[in-house]
Design an enzyme around this catalytic site. Structure first.
Site, PDB file in Angstrom:
ATOM      1  N   ASP A  65      12.611   7.956  -3.866  1.00  0.00           N
ATOM      2  CA  ASP A  65      13.018   7.909  -2.521  1.00  0.00           C
ATOM      3  C   ASP A  65      14.344   6.745  -2.546  1.00  0.00           C
ATOM      4  OD1 ASP A  65      12.975   8.093   0.316  1.00  0.00           O
ATOM      5  OD2 ASP A  65      11.412   6.580   0.582  1.00  0.00           O
ATOM      6  N   ASN A  89      10.449  17.877   4.318  1.00  0.00           N
ATOM      7  CA  ASN A  89      11.781  17.426   4.243  1.00  0.00           C
ATOM      8  C   ASN A  89      12.685  18.935   4.941  1.00  0.00           C
ATOM      9  OD1 ASN A  89      11.704  15.873   0.937  1.00  0.00           O
ATOM     10  ND2 ASN A  89      12.000  15.062   3.096  1.00  0.00           N
TER      11      ASN A  89
END
Ligand code: IPE
Ligand code: IPE
Ligand code: MG
Length: 238
Positions: A19, A67
């Site tokens: 991330d 996502n």
């Protein structure tokens, strides 16, 4: 990287929530995709460091089922980067003995990327140096739902369903559970990652953005892991 023997205990399976690509780019006044490009490049470096430490499986969270909810230009860019990385690096990864696996679904994924993934899996399936398991279009809940559907479709009786059987219906079938789950960029959540397999994983979160996570950061994570006491619900030192 120091030698594997310097650490008391090496995790067999390390899983990483990669991330912070977007924040890494923003901090440099660059577009988010520049962060994803740097992040994609970083995978090789960390994979090599894991292999040289004796880690058997590295799972990387590359794209979650959630996502898809990002702006379509970013989604397209991420797909393009993954396809590029696969096609450009496949021969080298194969030569280095990396076995590529995929956890996730190929639904909604373009034909050319699906083909590239399938080719990579087929070419590298007998390699033994390290397993690179790419969690792509992956969601822990979707994985569990999919397992339940297939168990029912296979006509398996309720009394035959147990943890061993269930585990064989997951994308990670045949892989050991993750021992260590690392999250870069500071967030303290799982974001739907390995929610079944990670039941007893050790968690490790650091503020470093993924493109900056290097051998030294990996060493610190492995040291922290080696210092943890894993009890699995039992008592100390038993
Ligand atoms: C991780 O970086 C990569 C993917 C989720 C594909 P992010 O894109 O989530 O970066 P931040 O969290 O916005 O910084
Ligand atoms: C998790 O990161 C998914 C990947 C690293 C591929 P996100 O950036 O998507 O997670 P949230 O939205 O912060 O939970
Ligand atoms: Mg993020």
């Amino acid at each position: 990287m120091t030698e594997a023997t310097a650490l008391a205990r090496i995790p067999r399976h390390v899983a990483i929530i990669m991330d912070g690509n977007g924040r890494w780019a923003r901090a440099r006044g660059q577009p988010r995709l520049a962060g994803h490009r740097a992040g994609t490049r970083n995978i090789r470096r960390v994979l090599k460091a894991c292999a040289s430490c004796g880690v058997e499986v590295l799972t990387i969270y590359a794209f979650s089922t959630e996502n898809w909810g990002r702006p379509s230009a970013e989604v397209r860019g991420l797909m393009r980067l993954l396809e590029q990385a696969l096609t450009e690096q496949l021969a080298e990864l194969h030569a280095e003995g990396v076995q590529i696996r995929h956890s996730g679904s190929l639904e909604r994924v373009s034909e050319s990327l699906s083909k590239a993934i399938q080719e990579a899996l087929e070419l590298t399936k007998d390699n033994q140096r390290i397993i690179l398991n790419v969690a792509f279009n992956y969601g822990g809940r979707a994985e569990i739902m999919n397992a339940v559907r297939r168990i029912i479709a296979d006509g398996i009786a309720a009394e035959e369903v147990n943890e061993d059987l269930f585990t064989r219906y997951l994308h990670t079938a045949g892989l050991p559970d993750p021992d260590l789950i690392i999250r870069t960029a500071g967030e303290m959540r799982l974001s739907n990652f390995l929610i079944w397999q990670g039941a007893y994983a050790e968690y490790y979160s650091i503020p470093t953005y993924w493109p900056d996570f290097d051998q030294e950061e990996l060493r610190k994570a492995l040291e922290a892991y080696a210092a943890r006491e894993r009890r699995f619900g039992r008592l100390k030192n038993r």
